[in-house]
Each structure stands twice: as C-alpha cells, then as structure tokens.
Scaffold this active site. Structure first.
Site, PDB file in Angstrom:
ATOM      1  N   LYS A 116       0.663  -1.320  -0.176  1.00 50.26           N
ATOM      2  CA  LYS A 116       0.107   0.058  -0.062  1.00 50.26           C
ATOM      3  C   LYS A 116       0.977   1.222  -0.043  1.00 50.26           C
ATOM      4  CE  LYS A 116      -3.914  -1.936   2.372  1.00 50.26           C
ATOM      5  NZ  LYS A 116      -3.435  -3.209   2.591  1.00 50.26           N
ATOM      6  N   LYS A 158      -2.217   0.668   9.284  1.00 47.78           N
ATOM      7  CA  LYS A 158      -2.846  -0.532   8.123  1.00 47.78           C
ATOM      8  C   LYS A 158      -1.610  -1.328   7.964  1.00 47.78           C
ATOM      9  CE  LYS A 158      -5.587   0.794   5.052  1.00 47.78           C
ATOM     10  NZ  LYS A 158      -6.089   1.671   3.940  1.00 47.78           N
ATOM     11  N   GLY A 164      -8.825  -7.344   3.751  1.00 50.88           N
ATOM     12  CA  GLY A 164      -9.900  -7.934   4.462  1.00 50.88           C
ATOM     13  C   GLY A 164      -9.727  -7.426   5.915  1.00 50.88           C
ATOM     14  N   GLY A 165      -9.178  -6.236   6.298  1.00 48.13           N
ATOM     15  CA  GLY A 165      -9.382  -5.534   7.708  1.00 48.13           C
ATOM     16  C   GLY A 165      -8.520  -6.016   8.610  1.00 48.13           C
ATOM     17  N   HIS A 208     -16.678   4.168   1.803  1.00 50.77           N
ATOM     18  CA  HIS A 208     -15.983   3.373   0.855  1.00 50.77           C
ATOM     19  C   HIS A 208     -16.484   3.088  -0.580  1.00 50.77           C
ATOM     20  CE1 HIS A 208     -13.181  -0.630   0.490  1.00 50.77           C
ATOM     21  NE2 HIS A 208     -13.732  -0.101  -0.481  1.00 50.77           N
ATOM     22  N   HIS A 234     -14.290  -3.625   9.254  1.00 51.71           N
ATOM     23  CA  HIS A 234     -13.490  -3.332   8.026  1.00 51.71           C
ATOM     24  C   HIS A 234     -13.809  -4.298   6.963  1.00 51.71           C
ATOM     25  CE1 HIS A 234     -11.473  -0.097  10.102  1.00 51.71           C
ATOM     26  NE2 HIS A 234     -11.098  -1.128  10.950  1.00 51.71           N
ATOM     27  N   GLU A 274      -9.954   1.242  -4.866  1.00 53.88           N
ATOM     28  CA  GLU A 274     -10.737   1.464  -3.882  1.00 53.88           C
ATOM     29  C   GLU A 274     -10.487   3.044  -3.478  1.00 53.88           C
ATOM     30  OE1 GLU A 274     -10.548  -1.427  -0.954  1.00 53.88           O
ATOM     31  OE2 GLU A 274     -11.634  -3.022  -2.496  1.00 53.88           O
ATOM     32  N   ARG A 296      -7.570  -7.965  -8.871  1.00 52.79           N
ATOM     33  CA  ARG A 296      -8.252  -9.400  -9.133  1.00 52.79           C
ATOM     34  C   ARG A 296      -9.816  -8.960  -9.321  1.00 52.79           C
ATOM     35  NH1 ARG A 296     -10.857  -9.250  -4.375  1.00 52.79           N
ATOM     36  NH2 ARG A 296      -9.463  -8.698  -2.685  1.00 52.79           N
TER      37      ARG A 296
END
Length: 642
Positions: A116, A158, A164-165, A208, A234, A274, A296
C-alpha cells in the site's frame, strides 16, 4: 479463445468462473483439497485434480502443484479467482514460465499495487489523490508515533500487505498508539508474513466507494462505481451500485482517477480501485482519496454486472486470450440499481463469530441471483471462509432494489448452522441505510439495535412442534384415542426451553397451548393456518426443526426421557468456540483475572479471536499452550471454583 482452463480456487468464485467459461464452451479443471473432494465446484467441473490437505498452505496455496495440474490436464490458462494466489506475483511468474496464461494482470502490475505504501507513491505520480499519511520505510515505533502526531488524530494503522481488515487498527488518541501498533503488527505478521504498517488520517464520516476498471495492458475503461460502506470490522456486508448520492461530476472524476491508476501500471484484466470518501459534506469531487487497488475480480463484482449488463468473467477470458477490450468507455452506461448481501455462517450476537456445520437445507427465491459454492448437505468447514452465498438483486431504482433485497432475504431458507441472515434483514430495514445516509461506521453505531433478538412468535413455535410430532400429515383417524381427542406434549429448545401441549381434535383442527397462550391450527384445503396465518415452511433434520419465518428459527427437540435442564453455562471453563490454532496464551496458574480479561487468542477461519474470562476469579489450570490445534469445545483455561 482457450480450449481449457484451470481454476485455482474453490467455493463460490470457482463456481462463478465455471458458469461463464462453460457457457462460452470452455471446459474447466477444478482443484481440490482433501475436504473438498465432493464440493460443488468439483462436481461442476469437467475435470478435477486433488492437490493436498485441508489447510490452504497444503493445497490452494501450493502454486507448483496447481501449475503441474494445469499441465497434466492440458489446460492453457489459469484463472485465480479471488484470495489464495490471485494477487501473488511469484505465482504469475511461475504460470507464465510454464508456458501457461494467467487470467489476470501481469506480475509487475501486481507488485506495484501489492504494498500500500509504494502504491500510494505511484498513484500520486499518476495524478490520483491519496489520503494524507505516512507511507515510508522507517518502521521505528517512535517515528510512526511522531508521524501520527503530524497527521493528526484520529489515525488508522494499516498493514502494507494484504487486506480484509487484518492488521488494521483505529487510534483516537496518542496514549493508545503503541498498544494498537503492536496489535496491528502481530495480526499482519500472522496473516501476511509482513508486519510493516502505514499510518493514515482517519476520515470522520468515511464512505468506501470503489471503481471497477478493466484494461487490456495499454488502455483501460471504468465500469462505474460501487459503494461498499456498509462494513463491520472493515469487512464488507452489503454492497451496491451505483453509489447513493453520487453526482455526475464526482462519478467522472472518480472514474477517470481509476482509469489513470490502471493505465499507470499497464493493467490487464479486471481490477478495482478503492477510494475513501469524506461524506461529512455530501459527495464532493475534491473529497475522495486512493486507498488501494485490488488486482483481481472482487467478491462484489455482480452488482457491477447487474447495472452494466457486462459479464466480467467473460471479459477476463476474452482479453486474456488476446482480444481487445470488448467495449469502449462511451459504450458503457448504468441501468437501474443493484445490491449484494453476503450470507455467512456466523453467530452475530456472539461478535460475528464464524460458525461451522452441515447445511441440512439451502434454498433461495427465484427473484434473486444467488452465487454460492455450497449446496444442501455440504459442510461449512473451519478451514475456509464461512461464506454461504451472495444474494444479488437488481431493480429500476435504489428504493425498489432495496425492497427486492429485503424480500429475497426473507425468503432465503438456510438450516444446519447459524447465519447472519436476520442481521442482513435488519440492515435492509435500517432507516438511514434506506435513505442512502450510509458510512463505514453505521453498523458499529447501531449494532445493538441491528442484533436485537426478536421474541419467537407462538405460531412459529406451533409450526415447529407440528413438524416435531408429525402432525402436518393427518388423516381421518388422527387425533382420536378411544373416541376422545388426543392430547400430546412436546418440549422444544430455542434460546429457552418451550413447553407445548396440543389437543388434536381431528384431522383438520388442533388447539395448542404455548406458555399459557392458546393457538388454533386449522387446515383449510391443503394449507395449515396457524393463528390466522399460513403455516411457514419447515425443515426437519435429526432432532432439529427449522421454521422459515423471520429469517429462520431453529428449535431442538428435547428428548422426553432426558428433560433435565442443562446448566446455564460453566463460567469456570474457557472453551474453544470452534476448531482452531491457539496463537497465544496469556493466563498463568494462580493469576487473578477480571471479567473480560483476555486469556488466550484462537486463530480460526482466517481471523484471530480473543477468549475472555467470563467472570472474576483465579486461574486454576492452563490446559493448552501456544501452537496447539484444538477442536470446538476444548477446555483451554479453568478458573478456581467460586
């Protein structure tokens, strides 16, 4: 087009890919672990190859074994689905080195978006707005805490890898930063093998919203947006397209940002960009920021398919086989509104605890699209994600589509395991959500109301009892014993024990007593009417009766020879709520603990679960240790008797 493909996945997404591929005349090879030998995706496939044990590391994550299976069966390409190896660039390299086609982006594109922090730098260079935060290499706790002070609280820690949180913690004040950092790093290390984190500004009223993109390696288009704000921990619960309240100006800005992101990395195939959106002042074109790109197909892709009429899996196969983009941007448009609800085997009142069990009954109404990887008779395994299905609806407007979703969930029938079905139904009735006033904190704020238990109607209890005593199928002799009405009794257990008595007055009439309330059941034609309403559908399996009313209510039939009431619960023993791996034990013999203290951590179904003391007390025994695999119900810690 390919002559044959292998699907390197299982469950719902494997079935979804097969449906389109086989419709296009492309045979499919399935792979499966020991426990998936008779799974739905295996039965659907044209061929199937066993690849190892039940743990993902022994099967669905063994890229070399999967590639060999493709070569042995003559498959020309591998579709990764989502999860497992779908975003693993080393796997992509290995697939291509074996002379096969990877149905997805290049390894280079995956690498660029895989971390990220690096992805955000790349996006800034491409002109895509990013959230204020620290994405650097210095992982010293003091440096990260200083970065958080500079950004300004609240902040979000993060993990730079994965999603997936997992590895994500909200920190609202400086004093909590160090503890949250340790927790996030520990979870990230377990889930991804990488404990590096980034720190970002936390948006007060975040939405989101993500953009579906599709590229051919050079050019890209967007297929508009999806709103995935309805989340817990999340993780997405209900998704929709398009986003409520979206303006034409913001849609254009977000769509073009998504296209710039895809083209900046030479993206090929289906991907999702996102964004986090600040909705405190409505949706504005200067209030969205890049979060990450999922390289994906997304779980929620069906809502985009519903509003655009595009089969994204078909596009994946066509572009991967060498075709150009099937449509240009000006050829794409939005029609109506769509919702997707994720139906899981989980115990919502117990903190969304993942559940296992054999599905004794599973049926969806014809009014919805239900994407599922399981059938009645299948088992929800502790080894994999406990998703049962995705329930998808499409209507001309958001209001109509939401009513369709509500109705579809009401008519979805599941038995054999606890589910989040009633919780999903409560969300469809939430006034704020219905009005489009949604943000990622909605579920957390209103959780108490959303999970509030509803009293079981007496008529529902009677329906269960009629099935338990086989009093639905009566004849002229039913109900009479020596020329007198037949009296019978049954005891059921739902949340509490329920005593029911019935006077069977004939084949078409029964008078029931439920906790002092009289309920009349009459057969009119071929339909039983209970308390003035048609009897709901019922399923019986062994000693359990499930009544499909109010999202399904399960009753255990109590053995009349064993009516001793069970203990209300042994607060002396802390047990494993499901099969899993003991990750950490904090309790020590002789230690004084208070109610709510964390005594151990159990890892199961890809998540960590804290096991807490049920009362104040002193630890008498520690019955497990780090690294132990335990079964459901295993005693882990025992407190001294009160």
């Amino acid at each position: 087009m390919f002559n044959k493909i292998l699907i390197a996945n299982r469950g719902e997404i494997a079935c979804r890919v097969m449906e389109t591929a086989q419709k296009m005349g492309v045979p499919c090879v399935a792979v499966h672990s020991d426990v998936d030998a008779s799974a739905k995706h295996v039965q659907m496939a044209d061929e199937a190859v066993h690849i190892g044990g039940p743990a993902p590391a022994d099967s669905y994550l063994k890229g070399d074994v999967i590639i060999q299976a493709a070569l042995d069966t003559g498959a020309q390409a591998i579709h990764p689905g989502y999860g497992f190896l779908s975003e693993n660039p080393e796997f992509v390299d290995a697939v291509e080195a074996a002379g096969l086609t990877f149905i997805g982006p290049s390894a280079d594109a995956i690498r660029k978006m895989g971390l990220k922090d690096a992805a955000k730098v790349l996006m800034e260079q491409a002109g895509v707005p990013v959230v204020p935060g620290y994405h650097g290499d210095n992982q010293d706790p003091e440096h990260l805490a200083g970065a958080a002070d500079t950004i300004g609280y609240p902040v979000l820690i993060k993990a730079v890898a994965g999603g997936g949180g997992k590895g994500m913690r909200l920190v609202e004040q400086p004093a909590d930063f160090a503890t949250a950092l340790d927790s996030a790093r520990g979870e990230a290390r377990t889930a991804f093998g990488n404990d590096a984190v980034l720190v970002e500004k936390f948006v007060s009223k975040p939405r989101h919203i993500e953009v579906q993109v599709f590229g051919d390696g050079t050019h890209a288009v967007h297929l508009f947006e999806r709103d995935c704000s309805l989340q817990r921990r999340h993780q997405k619960v209900i998704e929709e397209a398009p986003a409520p309240g979206m303006t034409a100006e913001m849609r254009e800005a977000m769509g073009q940002a998504g296209v710039r992101a895809a083209e900046a990395i030479g993206y090929k195939g289906a991907g999702t960009v996102e964004f986090i959106v600040d909705a405190s002042d409505g949706l504005r074109a200067d209030r969205f920021w890049f979060m990450e790109m999922n390289t994906r197909l997304q779980v929620e892709h069906p809502v985009t398919e519903a509003i655009t009429g595009v089969d994204l899996v078909e596009w994946q196969l066509r572009v991967a086989s060498g075709e150009v983009l099937p449509k240009q941007q000006h050829e794409l448009s939005i029609s109506g509104h769509a919702f997707e609800a994720r139906l899981y085997a989980e115990d919502v009142p117990k903190g969304f605890l993942p559940a296992t069990g054999r599905l004794t009954h599973l049926e969806f109404p014809p009014s919805c699209r239900a994407d599922s990887g399981v059938r009645a008779g299948d088992t929800i395994s502790p080894w994999y994600d406990p998703m049962i299905a995705k329930v998808i609806v499409h209507g001309p407007t958001r209001a109509v589509a939401l009513k369709q979703l509500h109705r579809a969930l009401q008519r979805t029938e599941v038995a054999g395991t606890v589910t989040n079905l009633a919780f999903l139904g409560a969300l469809t009735r939430h006034a704020g959500f219905a009005g489009g006033d949604v943000d990622t904190g909605l579920i957390g704020r209103d959780l108490e109301v959303l999970v509030q238990a509803v009293a079981v109607p007496a008529a529902t209890c009677v329906a269960a009892a009629m099935a338990a005593l086989d009093l639905e199928n009566t004849n002229d002799e039913t109900g009479f014993s020596l020329w007198a009405p037949l009296h019978r009794a049954v005891q059921l257990r739902a949340q509490d024990v329920i005593d029911l008595d019935v006077q069977v007055e004939g084949p078409d009439r029964q008078t029931w007593d439920v906790a002092g309330k009289t309920v009349l059941a009459e057969r009119i034609g071929d339909t039983w009417v209970i308390d003035g309403m048609p009897m709901p559908r019922v399923a019986v399996s062994d000693t359990t009766v499930t009544v499909f009313d109010g999202y399904g209510q399960a009753f255990d039939i109590v053995d009349p020879l064993d009516r001793a009431t069970r203990a209300a619960g042994d607060t002396n023993v802390i047990e494993a709520p499901m099969p899993g791996l003991v990750k950490a034990v904090f309790a020590q013999v002789g230690q004084a603990v208070q109610e709510g203290d964390r005594l151990a951590i159990l890892e199961a179904m890809k998540m960590e679960h804290s096991l807490l003391a049920a009362r104040d007390g002193v630890v008498a025994e520690v019955l497990t240790e780090d690294g132990t695999q335990v079964e459901a119900g295993a005693a882990l810690v025992r407190l001294e008797e009160e």
